[in-house]
Design an enzyme around this catalytic site. Sequence first.
Site, PDB file in Angstrom:
ATOM      1  N   VAL A  65       0.809  -1.219   0.000  1.00 17.58           N
ATOM      2  CA  VAL A  65       0.000   0.000   0.000  1.00 17.58           C
ATOM      3  C   VAL A  65       0.841   1.267   0.000  1.00 17.58           C
ATOM      4  O   VAL A  65       0.325   2.353  -0.295  1.00 17.58           O
ATOM      5  CB  VAL A  65      -0.989   0.022   1.183  1.00 17.58           C
ATOM      6  CG1 VAL A  65      -1.993  -1.117   1.072  1.00 17.58           C
ATOM      7  CG2 VAL A  65      -0.248  -0.013   2.519  1.00 17.58           C
ATOM      8  N   ASN A  91      -6.740   0.053   7.130  1.00 19.19           N
ATOM      9  CA  ASN A  91      -6.255  -0.671   8.297  1.00 19.19           C
ATOM     10  C   ASN A  91      -4.741  -0.789   8.448  1.00 19.19           C
ATOM     11  O   ASN A  91      -4.257  -0.914   9.566  1.00 19.19           O
ATOM     12  CB  ASN A  91      -6.857  -2.089   8.277  1.00 19.19           C
ATOM     13  CG  ASN A  91      -6.267  -2.980   9.341  1.00 19.19           C
ATOM     14  OD1 ASN A  91      -6.490  -2.785  10.535  1.00 19.19           O
ATOM     15  ND2 ASN A  91      -5.490  -3.970   8.915  1.00 19.19           N
ATOM     16  N   SER A 139      -5.202   4.181  16.617  1.00 20.85           N
ATOM     17  CA  SER A 139      -4.701   3.544  17.835  1.00 20.85           C
ATOM     18  C   SER A 139      -4.873   4.501  18.997  1.00 20.85           C
ATOM     19  O   SER A 139      -4.848   5.729  18.812  1.00 20.85           O
ATOM     20  CB  SER A 139      -3.218   3.199  17.665  1.00 20.85           C
ATOM     21  OG  SER A 139      -2.614   2.885  18.917  1.00 20.85           O
ATOM     22  N   TYR A 151       4.916   6.506  15.220  1.00 20.68           N
ATOM     23  CA  TYR A 151       3.668   5.740  15.255  1.00 20.68           C
ATOM     24  C   TYR A 151       2.534   6.599  15.807  1.00 20.68           C
ATOM     25  O   TYR A 151       1.454   6.692  15.213  1.00 20.68           O
ATOM     26  CB  TYR A 151       3.875   4.500  16.122  1.00 20.68           C
ATOM     27  CG  TYR A 151       2.640   3.656  16.348  1.00 20.68           C
ATOM     28  CD1 TYR A 151       2.213   2.760  15.386  1.00 20.68           C
ATOM     29  CD2 TYR A 151       1.926   3.744  17.548  1.00 20.68           C
ATOM     30  CE1 TYR A 151       1.092   1.963  15.598  1.00 20.68           C
ATOM     31  CE2 TYR A 151       0.810   2.960  17.770  1.00 20.68           C
ATOM     32  CZ  TYR A 151       0.391   2.070  16.793  1.00 20.68           C
ATOM     33  OH  TYR A 151      -0.720   1.301  17.021  1.00 20.68           O
ATOM     34  N   ALA A 152       2.781   7.261  16.934  1.00 21.36           N
ATOM     35  CA  ALA A 152       1.742   8.068  17.576  1.00 21.36           C
ATOM     36  C   ALA A 152       1.334   9.257  16.709  1.00 21.36           C
ATOM     37  O   ALA A 152       0.147   9.578  16.586  1.00 21.36           O
ATOM     38  CB  ALA A 152       2.238   8.555  18.935  1.00 21.36           C
ATOM     39  N   ALA A 153       2.309   9.909  16.093  1.00 24.34           N
ATOM     40  CA  ALA A 153       2.011  11.101  15.299  1.00 24.34           C
ATOM     41  C   ALA A 153       1.155  10.768  14.090  1.00 24.34           C
ATOM     42  O   ALA A 153       0.202  11.489  13.758  1.00 24.34           O
ATOM     43  CB  ALA A 153       3.313  11.769  14.858  1.00 24.34           C
ATOM     44  N   LYS A 155      -0.805   8.122  13.733  1.00 27.13           N
ATOM     45  CA  LYS A 155      -2.126   7.675  14.192  1.00 27.13           C
ATOM     46  C   LYS A 155      -2.986   8.874  14.610  1.00 27.13           C
ATOM     47  O   LYS A 155      -4.198   8.883  14.388  1.00 27.13           O
ATOM     48  CB  LYS A 155      -1.975   6.694  15.350  1.00 27.13           C
ATOM     49  CG  LYS A 155      -1.354   5.365  14.969  1.00 27.13           C
ATOM     50  CD  LYS A 155      -2.102   4.667  13.854  1.00 27.13           C
ATOM     51  CE  LYS A 155      -1.600   3.249  13.623  1.00 27.13           C
ATOM     52  NZ  LYS A 155      -2.261   2.592  12.460  1.00 27.13           N
ATOM     53  N   ILE A 184      -3.752  -5.179  21.345  1.00 22.84           N
ATOM     54  CA  ILE A 184      -4.482  -6.333  20.844  1.00 22.84           C
ATOM     55  C   ILE A 184      -3.521  -7.491  20.646  1.00 22.84           C
ATOM     56  O   ILE A 184      -2.470  -7.340  20.002  1.00 22.84           O
ATOM     57  CB  ILE A 184      -5.184  -6.000  19.508  1.00 22.84           C
ATOM     58  CG1 ILE A 184      -6.080  -4.761  19.654  1.00 22.84           C
ATOM     59  CG2 ILE A 184      -5.963  -7.203  19.001  1.00 22.84           C
ATOM     60  CD1 ILE A 184      -7.211  -4.901  20.662  1.00 22.84           C
TER      61      ILE A 184
END
Length: 251
Positions: A65, A91, A139, A151-153, A155, A184
């Site tokens: 992707v 996703n 997330s 990752y946080a930015a 999301k 998860i």
Amino acid sequence: MDLGLAGKNVVVTGGSKGIGKQIALGFAREGANVAICARNEGPLRETEAEIRKANVAVYAAPCDVSNSAGLDGFLDAVRQQLGGVDILVNNPSALAFTDDSAGWEASVNIDLMASVRATQKVLPWMIEAGGGCLLFISSIGGLEAGWPPAYAATKAALISYAKTLSVSLAPQHIRVNTLTPGSIEFAGGIWAMVKEGNRALYDTVLGTIPWGRFGTPEEVADVAVFLCSKRASWVTGACLSVDGAQHKANL
């Protein structure tokens, strides 16, 4: 409860494992036609076979992707095979937890820009059809500090993007929502690997979840399928956590 999804055409990017797989299977069980893509063909074909057991139309194709041409080609093929796209679930995640150039590039290209590009591709089709539904899998890491920065930015950017779209697309009857799962666990997933390789970290994170366990992909999928159904027809612009109260902030 009839969710009104029978015959709908659903795309789940990154739909071969974990949350994406269970979302795809959830839609299939409701009678929706499902298209999935993923980088690794083995798990992709296994999930395709499981979806076919629901006696719905299925299209599955390998796709990176982060490659815009490849993503475009996949979505064009979906439209040709299924006849349209009613629901798009964005996703994929690079799960890039390093605070370096590689981590940022992977997070931006896969978590964020692949979702933006897929959305921009299908939106004209949804507008032409008179409506549709977009769902972004973000997330709880996008809601608070303490998670890997890239990752946080990205999301958090997904949450903002979805909210903006929900306002601009409401007149076209296109609903846009975001799910923010907590931690998860599933076989082959990151927390299963941490459990085996770094039990101290696993136990530390487990201690932050008031429910006392990690979540399952099926629990996220159940909420995702509902949010994209006609039973949630007045829900747009929502950011809903599925996390056993792991996320503590008011917003």
